[in-house]
Design an enzyme around this catalytic site. Sequence first.
Site, PDB file in Angstrom:
ATOM      1  N   ARG A 285      21.476  47.642  32.194  1.00 15.24           N
ATOM      2  CA  ARG A 285      23.124  47.765  32.055  1.00 15.24           C
ATOM      3  C   ARG A 285      23.372  48.387  30.912  1.00 15.24           C
ATOM      4  NH1 ARG A 285      26.369  44.667  35.736  1.00 15.24           N
ATOM      5  NH2 ARG A 285      25.088  43.708  37.511  1.00 15.24           N
TER       6      ARG A 285
ATOM      7  N   ARG B  62      19.573  35.079  34.948  1.00 12.75           N
ATOM      8  CA  ARG B  62      18.875  36.494  34.785  1.00 12.75           C
ATOM      9  C   ARG B  62      18.316  36.668  33.345  1.00 12.75           C
ATOM     10  NH1 ARG B  62      25.277  38.708  35.157  1.00 12.75           N
ATOM     11  NH2 ARG B  62      24.161  40.654  35.960  1.00 12.75           N
TER      12      ARG B  62
ATOM     13  N   ASP C 161      35.172  46.005  41.125  1.00 15.67           N
ATOM     14  CA  ASP C 161      35.427  44.453  41.528  1.00 15.67           C
ATOM     15  C   ASP C 161      36.728  43.787  41.389  1.00 15.67           C
ATOM     16  OD1 ASP C 161      32.526  44.306  41.594  1.00 15.67           O
ATOM     17  OD2 ASP C 161      32.392  42.841  39.926  1.00 15.67           O
TER      18      ASP C 161
HETATM   19  C1  LIG Z   1      23.863  38.914  38.827  1.00 16.41           C
HETATM   20  C2  LIG Z   1      24.574  40.257  39.249  1.00 16.41           C
HETATM   21  C3  LIG Z   1      23.729  41.211  39.636  1.00 16.41           C
HETATM   22  C4  LIG Z   1      24.203  42.384  40.198  1.00 16.41           C
HETATM   23  N1  LIG Z   1      23.442  43.272  40.260  1.00 16.41           N
HETATM   24  C5  LIG Z   1      24.071  44.534  40.969  1.00 16.41           C
HETATM   25  C6  LIG Z   1      23.042  45.828  41.180  1.00 16.41           C
HETATM   26  O1  LIG Z   1      21.872  45.634  41.110  1.00 16.41           O
HETATM   27  N2  LIG Z   1      23.415  46.940  41.747  1.00 16.41           N
HETATM   28  C7  LIG Z   1      25.039  46.942  41.994  1.00 16.41           C
HETATM   29  O2  LIG Z   1      25.481  48.111  42.302  1.00 16.41           O
HETATM   30  N3  LIG Z   1      25.939  45.909  41.495  1.00 16.41           N
HETATM   31  C8  LIG Z   1      25.197  44.873  41.134  1.00 16.41           C
HETATM   32  N4  LIG Z   1      26.302  43.851  40.726  1.00 16.41           N
HETATM   33  C9  LIG Z   1      27.706  44.025  40.837  1.00 16.41           C
HETATM   34  C10 LIG Z   1      28.249  44.739  39.701  1.00 16.41           C
HETATM   35  O3  LIG Z   1      27.588  44.332  38.367  1.00 16.41           O
HETATM   36  C11 LIG Z   1      29.642  44.950  39.963  1.00 16.41           C
HETATM   37  O4  LIG Z   1      30.124  45.344  40.924  1.00 16.41           O
HETATM   38  C12 LIG Z   1      29.986  45.708  38.528  1.00 16.41           C
HETATM   39  O5  LIG Z   1      29.680  45.234  37.365  1.00 16.41           O
HETATM   40  C13 LIG Z   1      31.535  45.946  38.690  1.00 16.41           C
HETATM   41  O6  LIG Z   1      32.083  46.531  37.598  1.00 16.41           O
HETATM   42  P1  LIG Z   1      33.609  46.879  37.316  1.00 16.41           P
HETATM   43  O7  LIG Z   1      33.867  47.929  36.531  1.00 16.41           O
HETATM   44  O8  LIG Z   1      34.232  46.959  38.557  1.00 16.41           O
HETATM   45  O9  LIG Z   1      33.844  45.424  36.512  1.00 16.41           O
HETATM   46  P2  LIG Z   1      33.536  44.881  35.399  1.00 16.41           P
HETATM   47  O10 LIG Z   1      32.056  45.120  35.111  1.00 16.41           O
HETATM   48  O11 LIG Z   1      33.895  43.399  35.295  1.00 16.41           O
HETATM   49  O12 LIG Z   1      34.212  45.488  33.885  1.00 16.41           O
HETATM   50  C14 LIG Z   1      35.755  45.296  34.019  1.00 16.41           C
HETATM   51  C15 LIG Z   1      35.888  45.468  32.455  1.00 16.41           C
HETATM   52  O13 LIG Z   1      37.293  45.311  32.468  1.00 16.41           O
HETATM   53  C16 LIG Z   1      37.650  44.528  31.095  1.00 16.41           C
HETATM   54  N5  LIG Z   1      38.802  43.833  31.294  1.00 16.41           N
HETATM   55  C17 LIG Z   1      38.759  42.615  32.210  1.00 16.41           C
HETATM   56  N6  LIG Z   1      40.202  42.087  32.061  1.00 16.41           N
HETATM   57  C18 LIG Z   1      40.883  43.067  31.229  1.00 16.41           C
HETATM   58  C19 LIG Z   1      42.231  43.049  30.754  1.00 16.41           C
HETATM   59  N7  LIG Z   1      43.154  41.946  31.229  1.00 16.41           N
HETATM   60  N8  LIG Z   1      42.834  44.232  30.156  1.00 16.41           N
HETATM   61  C20 LIG Z   1      41.911  44.914  29.744  1.00 16.41           C
HETATM   62  N9  LIG Z   1      40.530  45.048  29.897  1.00 16.41           N
HETATM   63  C21 LIG Z   1      39.886  43.901  30.797  1.00 16.41           C
HETATM   64  C22 LIG Z   1      36.474  43.598  30.865  1.00 16.41           C
HETATM   65  O14 LIG Z   1      36.200  43.493  29.530  1.00 16.41           O
HETATM   66  C23 LIG Z   1      35.381  44.731  31.351  1.00 16.41           C
HETATM   67  O15 LIG Z   1      34.872  45.701  30.429  1.00 16.41           O
HETATM   68  C24 LIG Z   1      25.720  42.484  40.271  1.00 16.41           C
HETATM   69  C25 LIG Z   1      26.476  41.601  40.075  1.00 16.41           C
HETATM   70  C26 LIG Z   1      25.820  40.243  39.430  1.00 16.41           C
HETATM   71  C27 LIG Z   1      26.863  39.282  38.904  1.00 16.41           C
END
Ligand SMILES: Cc1cc2nc3c(=O)[nH]c(=O)nc-3n(C[C@H](O)[C@H](O)[C@H](O)COP(=O)(O)OP(=O)(O)OC[C@H]3O[C@@H](n4cnc5c(N)ncnc54)[C@H](O)[C@@H]3O)c2cc1C
Length: 456
Positions: free
Chosen positions: A124, A205, A329
């Site tokens: 990652r 993990r 997410d």
């Molecule tokens: C164990 C595990 C394994 C996974 N494996 C896979 C895989 O193999 N393939 C796949 O496609 N997906 C996988 N996923 C899912 C994937 O990790 C998530 O769907 C993805 O990381 C979501 O990305 P995001 O940017 O939407 O959210 P996040 O990665 O959660 O990023 C959110 C960001 O927002 C910031 N933030 C939060 N609140 C605030 C706030 N109030 N103000 C400002 N900033 C804020 C955080 O600091 C963070 O940087 C897995 C998930 C898990 C738990």
Amino acid sequence: MPSAVPPSSDAAPAGSSSSSSGLHIAIVGGGITGVNLALGLQERGVSFTIYERSRGLREIGAGIGFSPNAEWAMGVLSGGVAAAYDRVANPNMEDYFQWVDGHGSDAVLFRLHVGRDGFRGCRRSDILEEWAKQLPPARVEFGKEIEAISDGDGTPLELQFRDGTSATADVVVGCDGIHSQIRQLVLPKTSAAARANYTHKFCFRALVPMERAVAAIGNYRAGARFMYNGPGAHVVTYPVGNNTVLNVLAVLSDAEAWSPPAESGGEQGKRHTASGNKQEAVAAFAGWHGTVRRIVDLLPDEMDKWAVFDMAEHPAPTYVRDCVCVAGDAAHATGPHLGAGGGMGIEDALVLSELLAAVDRRLAIGGAGTVAEPKTVLVKAALATYNDVRYERTQDVVQSTRAACDLFQWQNPAVGSDGAKFGHEITKRFYKVWNYDVEAMVQDALVQFGVRVDQD
Ligand SMILES: Cc1cc2nc3c(=O)[nH]c(=O)nc-3n(C[C@H](O)[C@H](O)[C@H](O)COP(=O)(O)OP(=O)(O)OC[C@H]3O[C@@H](n4cnc5c(N)ncnc54)[C@H](O)[C@@H]3O)c2cc1C
């Protein structure tokens, strides 16, 4: 006759960070979704700023695999996004995902073709770093935790941060993850969907040095993508980091409620982890086949337990409120079991980039804020289209992910540990995620947006 908004070929030159129309997008959160959205907007010449609560763009030390649909979306989003993934992605030794009876026989239950070099994994931290390099530093503000957004119907919207500062934007996209603050602002405060729920699964993990992994399970099992199924738990392994490490994810069922550790103080990012250790994992897999026990034995002595949260029980009824929306997410938090959550965020980022670029072009042609097409009308039409195009697919993935976990953990009574039945069921679920026409999705979104604007 409704006219479609022109395709992105007439977009502003790539790399520009301010748009000619004055449209400005605030992206809250710099994870996979937020960074991909930023890169997509940058490619299309739309102005944006990422507001990230952490001190840098970081990811945890674990692996992630991107499915074929996600790779396709990366390529359409921006050549730079796809090239970055190519630099860090680790091919599997074989173009198959293989499921093994991890509890009894260690025999392969089912092999699923993933396409040529499909479903590769990476660290990652490697991929986020490669993507982040492409963003101008001035477009990312750190230490900005969102607290509120002004309630007004028009633009600009005002974002208020925990440090007492504020900023303005025409559109706010909440890419702030599973415990999204923006989701709570989009949905009514009383909505159960404002918060994600514990799925009664947690995981360990780790990234294990490849020499140790090969010594424990041999070259083949360490070099290709495998999952070990069994009663109430499963283990996934695949190589990352140019074959220097084996990504190990062990997922366990848990009858108890998840209580965040006291030391987290309820802090958002820490609410879903608790300290754990190898002994707990070793005990959970004690009755399993030796191969799984050897894999579990590779885990470090001390490690976090990660609770798996999702929104399956209380889906958000919408991803949009006026000129504010959620993506990734934040919109449709899903478990990891189909390896699809990250890819859904990239698909969201692609649709949003295209639609917001279409708004930008309309404004540039008509002059920003004209009476005929005020900015807010165009933005609302674009976000409503985003919601329509993305809702069904992303909600389906959330539900299907839960069903997939039941299949892996022999908790589907009609399938149990039967390899043939399992193969039939799991193929349907993976191929539904993977065999998705990403370019048709974009075209559909642009046509719908054009129709909406012309009818307004
Ligand atoms: C164990 C595990 C394994 C996974 N494996 C896979 C895989 O193999 N393939 C796949 O496609 N997906 C996988 N996923 C899912 C994937 O990790 C998530 O769907 C993805 O990381 C979501 O990305 P995001 O940017 O939407 O959210 P996040 O990665 O959660 O990023 C959110 C960001 O927002 C910031 N933030 C939060 N609140 C605030 C706030 N109030 N103000 C400002 N900033 C804020 C955080 O600091 C963070 O940087 C897995 C998930 C898990 C738990």
